[in-house]
Write an enzyme that holds these catalytic residues in place. Structure first.
Site, PDB file in Angstrom:
ATOM      1  N   ASP A 267     -21.790  10.038 -23.121  1.00 51.16           N
ATOM      2  CA  ASP A 267     -20.770   9.538 -24.051  1.00 51.16           C
ATOM      3  C   ASP A 267     -20.395  10.491 -25.180  1.00 51.16           C
ATOM      4  OD1 ASP A 267     -19.971   6.981 -23.065  1.00 51.16           O
ATOM      5  OD2 ASP A 267     -21.975   6.245 -23.534  1.00 51.16           O
TER       6      ASP A 267
ATOM      7  N   ASP B  92     -15.549   4.572 -17.833  1.00 49.85           N
ATOM      8  CA  ASP B  92     -15.510   5.003 -19.231  1.00 49.85           C
ATOM      9  C   ASP B  92     -15.606   6.536 -19.366  1.00 49.85           C
ATOM     10  OD1 ASP B  92     -16.878   2.645 -18.440  1.00 49.85           O
ATOM     11  OD2 ASP B  92     -17.627   2.262 -20.438  1.00 49.85           O
TER      12      ASP B  92
HETATM   13  N1  GLY Z   1     -18.454   2.757 -22.950  1.00 48.22           N
HETATM   14  C1  GLY Z   1     -19.137   1.534 -23.052  1.00 48.22           C
HETATM   15  C2  GLY Z   1     -18.243   0.387 -23.228  1.00 48.22           C
HETATM   16  O1  GLY Z   1     -17.029   0.468 -23.117  1.00 48.22           O
HETATM   17  O2  GLY Z   1     -18.789  -0.658 -23.520  1.00 48.22           O
END
Ligand code: GLY
Length: 400
Positions: free
Chosen positions: A111, A176
């Site tokens: 992330d 994501d």
């Molecule tokens: N990237 C994690 C979410 O969207 O919850």
């Protein structure tokens, strides 16, 4: 002085009330000033700068720097600087950015695009601060260690750590992850090393091939065999079921392929983003106010939660898509979302909600975490949407 005995908060509330009602951007900025100033004060009140993520049971919840949401508050403050030109916001944005310094070396999850690009990336764009480019390039190097060449993707989560360790996955990739690609393209621009952009293109192409259903909804998780590159299975982690359309996943999908078209000019990515928009707006479970339920296929609709974060991400992406296509439908839909989110149904009264702007987001229902609460990323994408709307209405490109 007539206002001598009024508190700062009361004066600020008057400023919101006096902002021209036909100027939805200015009215939201006045509101955000009150909310975010109180969050800045709370988060900087201790010995160290803390990162506010949500507000639960009357308390602001803070997260450590390695949490996936750690860059959004810094980014929100940079957006306030962009919206107001007031150095107060830049000063605090910088503080909240630079506490994330060590993230450039983080390799245990994917992330970092969110964490570093929303903070350092915006700081660089708005203030051209020395050293920020290096942080972005170093982050891209760390992220690239998660690239699995046989599968052509960046691995999202480690398969042997945390709650996802029990699933038997080998190389889980979540939709994501498309949100990391902007940082990789920028790292190539800053360093001249095309490896990062090549990884981004490979990841997007594999995602386009393997993450989608025929109706252009996306799975949340695709698990790959990192040795052979084969798809081992398709699942959800945060949606209602493996076959359902988790709302925020659809939002990341729209935003991610819009970014891909921005950086490559390749029409196939634009086409994919438009197909995703089609899925969203033709979906019978999309509510009239365009604030999605947390999962488009939750059987409890309409008696279940909305996810304001998804709405804010979709609005921001749609403004960019409008800039690319000049299809007025995208701006109309984005404007409708902004209007909905600016209403008392979703936007908190000044002085409430722990200082967050928007209410009613959902983190993860299957994990029982952050349900029907404010979330820092909902606020981040809402302000981003306002900036893009403002740019379009001034005759500028939505994204600078
Ligand atoms: N990237 C994690 C979410 O969207 O919850």
């Amino acid at each position: 002085m007539k206002f001598k005995f009024l508190s700062t908060l009361a004066l600020a509330v008057i400023a919101v009330q006096c902002a021209p009602k036909n100027d939805i951007i200015q009215e939201n900025v006045e509101n955000a000033k009150i909310q975010l100033k109180s969050l800045v004060e709370a988060s900087e009140a201790g010995d160290t700068v803390r990162i506010p993520s949500t507000f639960k049971d009357g308390e602001i919840v803070y997260v450590p720097t390695d949490d996936w949401v750690s860059g959004f508050f810094a980014g929100t403050l940079w957006y306030m600087y962009e919206l107001t030109g007031d150095e107060y916001w830049a000063e605090h944005a910088r503080k909240h950015t630079e506490i994330l310094d060590s993230i450039q070396y983080l390799k245990w999850h994917h992330d970092v695009g969110f964490m570093v690009y929303d903070s350092y990336g915006n700081g660089l764009r708005l203030k051209n601060i020395d050293g920020y480019k290096d942080v972005i390039v170093n982050t891209a190097k760390s992220l690239s260690t998660r690239f699995r060449p046989a599968a052509g993707v960046i691995q999202s989560w480690d398969a042997d750590k945390g709650w996802q360790a029990n699933n038997g996955w080998k190389c889980p990739v979540i939709i994501d992850n498309m949100m990391n690609l902007e940082l990789l393209f920028k790292a190539t621009e800053f360093s001249g090393d095309s490896t990062f952009a090549d990884i981004a293109v490979s990841h997007a192409d594999q995602t386009m091939k393997n993450h989608y259903r025929p109706d252009y909804s996306t799975y949340h998780v695709v698990d790959y065999d990192p040795e052979t590159g084969e798809v081992r299975g398709r699942y959800t982690a945060q949606g209602y079921s493996d076959e359902s359309a988790w709302a925020r996943g659809q939002a990341w999908s729209l935003y991610g392929f819009t970014i891909m078209y921005r950086f490559t000019g390749d029409e196939k990515y634009l086409e994919r983003a438009e197909k995703v928009a089609g899925f969203l707006f033709n979906n019978p479970n999309m509510p009239e106010d365009l604030v999605p339920y947390w999962d488009f296929d939750c059987p409890d609709i309409p008696d279940t939660y909305r996810d304001v974060s998804s709405a804010a991400i979709i609005a921001s992406a749609l403004y960019e898509l409008y800039g690319m296509t000049e299809n007025s439908l995208y701006k109309e839909k984005a404007d409708k979302i902004v209007e909905s989110l600016s209403s008392p149904a979703y936007r908190a009264e000044p002085g409430t909600n722990g200082g967050f702007i928007l209410m009613h987001s959902v983190g993860s229902i299957p994990h029982g975490s952050s349900i029907d609460v404010p979330l820092n990323y909902a606020d981040y994408y809402f302000l981003e949407a306002l900036i893009r709307k403002g740019n379009i209405e001034k005759g500028l490109a939505p994204v600078k």
